[in-house]
Scaffold this active site. Structure first.
Site, PDB file in Angstrom:
ATOM      1  N   TRP A  76       0.859  -1.189   0.000  1.00 44.57           N
ATOM      2  CA  TRP A  76       0.000   0.000   0.000  1.00 44.57           C
ATOM      3  C   TRP A  76       0.893   1.237   0.000  1.00 44.57           C
ATOM      4  O   TRP A  76       2.052   1.170   0.431  1.00 44.57           O
ATOM      5  CB  TRP A  76      -0.939  -0.002   1.210  1.00 44.57           C
ATOM      6  CG  TRP A  76      -0.234   0.073   2.545  1.00 44.57           C
ATOM      7  CD1 TRP A  76       0.174  -0.966   3.303  1.00 44.57           C
ATOM      8  CD2 TRP A  76       0.146   1.266   3.262  1.00 44.57           C
ATOM      9  NE1 TRP A  76       0.792  -0.529   4.450  1.00 44.57           N
ATOM     10  CE2 TRP A  76       0.782   0.849   4.447  1.00 44.57           C
ATOM     11  CE3 TRP A  76       0.019   2.631   3.034  1.00 44.57           C
ATOM     12  CZ2 TRP A  76       1.280   1.744   5.394  1.00 44.57           C
ATOM     13  CZ3 TRP A  76       0.509   3.524   3.965  1.00 44.57           C
ATOM     14  CH2 TRP A  76       1.130   3.083   5.125  1.00 44.57           C
TER      15      TRP A  76
ATOM     16  N   GLU B 122       7.184   7.927  14.225  1.00 45.63           N
ATOM     17  CA  GLU B 122       7.468   7.281  12.941  1.00 45.63           C
ATOM     18  C   GLU B 122       8.409   8.132  12.089  1.00 45.63           C
ATOM     19  O   GLU B 122       9.262   7.608  11.377  1.00 45.63           O
ATOM     20  CB  GLU B 122       6.154   7.056  12.165  1.00 45.63           C
ATOM     21  CG  GLU B 122       5.188   6.071  12.799  1.00 45.63           C
ATOM     22  CD  GLU B 122       5.599   4.624  12.592  1.00 45.63           C
ATOM     23  OE1 GLU B 122       6.586   4.368  11.892  1.00 45.63           O
ATOM     24  OE2 GLU B 122       4.923   3.744  13.163  1.00 45.63           O
TER      25      GLU B 122
ATOM     26  N   GLU C 123       8.656   1.153   6.567  1.00 44.10           N
ATOM     27  CA  GLU C 123       8.317   2.047   7.681  1.00 44.10           C
ATOM     28  C   GLU C 123       8.120   3.489   7.201  1.00 44.10           C
ATOM     29  O   GLU C 123       7.344   4.243   7.780  1.00 44.10           O
ATOM     30  CB  GLU C 123       9.441   2.014   8.730  1.00 44.10           C
ATOM     31  CG  GLU C 123       9.496   0.737   9.555  1.00 44.10           C
ATOM     32  CD  GLU C 123       8.419   0.702  10.628  1.00 44.10           C
ATOM     33  OE1 GLU C 123       7.884   1.761  10.963  1.00 44.10           O
ATOM     34  OE2 GLU C 123       8.107  -0.399  11.115  1.00 44.10           O
TER      35      GLU C 123
ATOM     36  N   ASP D  15       1.459  -3.755   9.300  1.00 41.09           N
ATOM     37  CA  ASP D  15       2.890  -3.736   8.943  1.00 41.09           C
ATOM     38  C   ASP D  15       3.750  -4.017  10.173  1.00 41.09           C
ATOM     39  O   ASP D  15       4.711  -4.784  10.126  1.00 41.09           O
ATOM     40  CB  ASP D  15       3.296  -2.344   8.422  1.00 41.09           C
ATOM     41  CG  ASP D  15       2.971  -2.153   6.944  1.00 41.09           C
ATOM     42  OD1 ASP D  15       2.459  -3.094   6.314  1.00 41.09           O
ATOM     43  OD2 ASP D  15       3.243  -1.039   6.437  1.00 41.09           O
ATOM     44  N   GLU D  16       3.404  -3.335  11.262  1.00 44.01           N
ATOM     45  CA  GLU D  16       4.215  -3.484  12.483  1.00 44.01           C
ATOM     46  C   GLU D  16       4.196  -4.940  12.953  1.00 44.01           C
ATOM     47  O   GLU D  16       5.206  -5.475  13.407  1.00 44.01           O
ATOM     48  CB  GLU D  16       3.701  -2.580  13.605  1.00 44.01           C
ATOM     49  CG  GLU D  16       3.465  -1.122  13.242  1.00 44.01           C
ATOM     50  CD  GLU D  16       4.729  -0.328  12.950  1.00 44.01           C
ATOM     51  OE1 GLU D  16       5.788  -0.934  12.710  1.00 44.01           O
ATOM     52  OE2 GLU D  16       4.645   0.911  12.941  1.00 44.01           O
TER      53      GLU D  16
ATOM     54  N   THR E 204       4.427  -0.785  18.877  1.00 47.02           N
ATOM     55  CA  THR E 204       3.848   0.137  17.893  1.00 47.02           C
ATOM     56  C   THR E 204       2.596  -0.475  17.268  1.00 47.02           C
ATOM     57  O   THR E 204       1.647   0.243  16.944  1.00 47.02           O
ATOM     58  CB  THR E 204       4.866   0.506  16.789  1.00 47.02           C
ATOM     59  OG1 THR E 204       5.495  -0.674  16.311  1.00 47.02           O
ATOM     60  CG2 THR E 204       5.920   1.451  17.296  1.00 47.02           C
TER      61      THR E 204
ATOM     62  N   HIS F 286       4.739   5.070   6.991  1.00 46.18           N
ATOM     63  CA  HIS F 286       3.875   5.266   8.164  1.00 46.18           C
ATOM     64  C   HIS F 286       3.784   6.740   8.571  1.00 46.18           C
ATOM     65  O   HIS F 286       2.691   7.297   8.732  1.00 46.18           O
ATOM     66  CB  HIS F 286       4.379   4.422   9.343  1.00 46.18           C
ATOM     67  CG  HIS F 286       4.367   2.959   9.053  1.00 46.18           C
ATOM     68  ND1 HIS F 286       4.934   2.019   9.895  1.00 46.18           N
ATOM     69  CD2 HIS F 286       3.879   2.257   7.987  1.00 46.18           C
ATOM     70  CE1 HIS F 286       4.785   0.813   9.372  1.00 46.18           C
ATOM     71  NE2 HIS F 286       4.148   0.943   8.211  1.00 46.18           N
TER      72      HIS F 286
ATOM     73  N   GLU G 160       8.384  -3.339  17.941  1.00 48.25           N
ATOM     74  CA  GLU G 160       7.434  -3.493  16.838  1.00 48.25           C
ATOM     75  C   GLU G 160       6.058  -3.893  17.372  1.00 48.25           C
ATOM     76  O   GLU G 160       5.033  -3.438  16.864  1.00 48.25           O
ATOM     77  CB  GLU G 160       7.931  -4.544  15.835  1.00 48.25           C
ATOM     78  CG  GLU G 160       9.157  -4.113  15.050  1.00 48.25           C
ATOM     79  CD  GLU G 160       8.857  -3.074  13.965  1.00 48.25           C
ATOM     80  OE1 GLU G 160       7.707  -2.632  13.845  1.00 48.25           O
ATOM     81  OE2 GLU G 160       9.795  -2.701  13.249  1.00 48.25           O
TER      82      GLU G 160
ATOM     83  N   HIS H 246       6.568  -6.942  10.923  1.00 46.45           N
ATOM     84  CA  HIS H 246       7.944  -6.663  11.349  1.00 46.45           C
ATOM     85  C   HIS H 246       8.252  -7.329  12.686  1.00 46.45           C
ATOM     86  O   HIS H 246       9.348  -7.842  12.906  1.00 46.45           O
ATOM     87  CB  HIS H 246       8.163  -5.145  11.480  1.00 46.45           C
ATOM     88  CG  HIS H 246       7.989  -4.411  10.181  1.00 46.45           C
ATOM     89  ND1 HIS H 246       7.760  -3.058  10.113  1.00 46.45           N
ATOM     90  CD2 HIS H 246       8.001  -4.851   8.896  1.00 46.45           C
ATOM     91  CE1 HIS H 246       7.654  -2.687   8.844  1.00 46.45           C
ATOM     92  NE2 HIS H 246       7.780  -3.767   8.094  1.00 46.45           N
TER      93      HIS H 246
HETATM   94 FE   LIG Z   1       7.674  -0.828  12.910  1.00 48.75          FE
HETATM   95 FE   LIG Z   2       6.092   2.128  11.898  1.00 46.87          FE
END
Ligand SMILES: [Fe+2]
Ligand SMILES: [Fe+2]
Length: 489
Positions: free
Chosen positions: A185, A228, A266, A351-352, A322, A269, A319, A355
């Protein structure tokens, strides 16, 4: 509050306590001269009995007390950051001084050329008569593994072999957790299209949705976004880790490939949250942007000692933290009627989580290959407590900005002391630490027992803090991000 109280309060912020009301703790401040006299002593005597080694940073904070001139001059605080760039060539070591905190315009004469040469990052140079004086002894100090009480390069060289042996595994098990760019995205997927005829209409709709969000929500969202946006610091931090850093800037080593691609993921974000805020019209973008700049200037010190064992424990925790935080801002956005923002924050949280899975897998591998070393690293980071990446955040006005932001996040349930305990418990289960026996010495077993009992102890501390908070008078703080409006903290 007088200048001394202010300094005391600043140092208090660095104190680590298991009973902090917010889950974010700060690293112990390095010992620093706090007045010009002390700074002068620094110039004449060795700074540390164990001076620095490659790529180490010594930080000291100097307080320059007001003079008697009228009108009363402001308090001057400077952070002097000494960057020892090349340990092989003492002459090439460079000195970078960065102003920090409540620096007001100085009326003294301009700094000398040699002093101003060291000032970077657009910081305001100090007056010549008050300039930070840094020890010549530091500049010629021999190489060791400690800088002003901060340990650096704590991984024994032989353990770098562990990471070399894991390169094939990292290529097979880590890199597939990255998403191809074509499948990722992008911020523009969630934002009004500025080339469309519908742009103005879509912006009006965005602003109508944002109007339903309370100020305190924006404080937390801005704090998350600023966190971020300090991404250059985090990539730098990962590239301080021995054995896994990107040695060339475009290395094909799987560790380096991961770090660059992680950074690229990242990077979206902060970008999307910043653009949303700009369009929302709800925040003072200039103050937000200044806070980002200050934060990147300040850096971070998570206590990872250039040691990838510690570094990957930190990132595993962080991670997940977040992911929890963005997940909760998504939940609240939906509750306040902004479904698009809810989808945005939820997408970031996903996403976090991806990760988190990757970094957690690395620690899993370390526990298999070197259970004692990995267990000691986990316990070490838990004893230090996991600092939030933005723990040095400020906006040039409010030096309690991070604590105030953290308090609002705690009060709104976006990220709480209980979340911290939950993350510890989650990692204990994920890494099956309770069953870890083989390969542990007595010290390793004690470390395991400490970590396995930590979540319970933290929850009890959180309960006590919550009980105290119930009897405390509600406090308010102004946030420059929302035009100095007050929010309960
Ligand atoms: Fe992250
Ligand atoms: Fe992030």
């Amino acid at each position: 509050m007088g200048p001394d109280d202010w300094i005391h309060a600043k140092n208090e912020r660095h104190a680590m306590s298991p009973e902090r009301e917010t889950p974010w703790s700060l690293p112990q401040a390095p010992s620093c001269p706090t007045n010009p006299q002390d700074a002068q002593e620094t110039q004449d005597s060795p700074v540390s009995p164990t001076p620095p080694r490659a790529e180490t940073i010594a930080v000291c904070t100097h307080r320059f007390p007001p003079t008697s001139a009228a009108p009363p001059p402001p308090l001057h605080i400077y952070h002097a950051v000494l960057l020892l760039a090349d340990p092989r060539d003492q002459r090439r070591r460079t000195l970078t001084l960065v102003t920090d905190s409540l620096v007001q315009p100085c009326r003294s004469r301009a700094p000398s050329a040699s002093a101003s040469a060291g000032w970077r990052l657009g910081a305001r140079p100090p007056p010549a008569r008050r300039q930070c004086r840094v020890s010549a002894a530091v500049l010629t100090a021999p190489v060791t593994t400690s800088v002003r009480g901060r340990v650096t390069h704590s991984m024994p060289p032989e353990k770098a072999e562990v990471f070399r042996s894991l390169e094939g595994w990292a290529g097979r098990s880590l890199l597939p957790l990255l998403k191809p760019v074509e499948e990722c995205w992008q911020p523009s997927d969630f934002l009004p299209d500025s080339s469309s005829e519908m742009f103005e209409h879509d912006v009006r709709e965005l602003r109508a949705r944002a109007a339903g969000l309370p100020d305190e929500y924006f404080v937390v969202l801005v704090g998350d976004m600023i966190t971020e946006e300090a991404l250059p610091t985090y990539q730098t931090m990962i590239n301080t880790l021995d054995g896994v850093r990107d040695e060339t800037g475009a290395s094909a080593c799987p560790w380096a490939v991961w770090t660059r691609a992680w950074t690229a993921e990242e990077n979206r974000h902060g970008d999307i949250l910043g653009k949303y805020m700009y369009l929302s019209g709800r925040v003072d973008m200039r103050m937000v942007e200044k806070t980002v700049q200050y934060l990147i200037c300040s850096g971070m010190d998570p206590g990872t000692e250039n040691n990838p064992y510690l570094g990957f424990v930190y990132t595993s925790f962080q991670e997940r933290a977040t992911a929890v935080s963005h997940g909760n801002t998504a939940r609240l956005a939906r509750a306040h009627g902004d479904d698009v923002l809810a989808r945005t924050c939820g997408t970031i949280a996903a996403d976090e989580k991806r990760h988190e899975t990757a970094y957690g897998r690395i620690v899993e591998q370390l526990l298999l290959l070197d259970p004692e070393g990995a267990m000691l690293a986990i316990a070490d980071m838990m004893r230090k407590r996991i600092t939030m990446p933005a723990h040095l955040m400020h906006d040039g006005r409010d030096m309690n900005l991070f604590d105030n932001f953290a308090s609002v996040a705690q009060r709104l349930g976006v990220y709480t002391a209980r979340d911290y305990a939950d993350i510890v418990e989650f990692l204990v289960k994920r890494w099956q630490l309770e069953n870890l026996e083989s390969g542990l010495s007595g010290e390793g077993r004690r470390a395991r027992d400490f970590v396995c009992g930590l979540a319970q102890r933290m929850r009890r501390a959180a309960e006590r803090a919550e009980d105290r908070a119930k009897t405390d008078e509600p406090r308010k703080a102004k946030f420059s991000w929302i035009y100095d409006r007050e929010v309960v903290i």
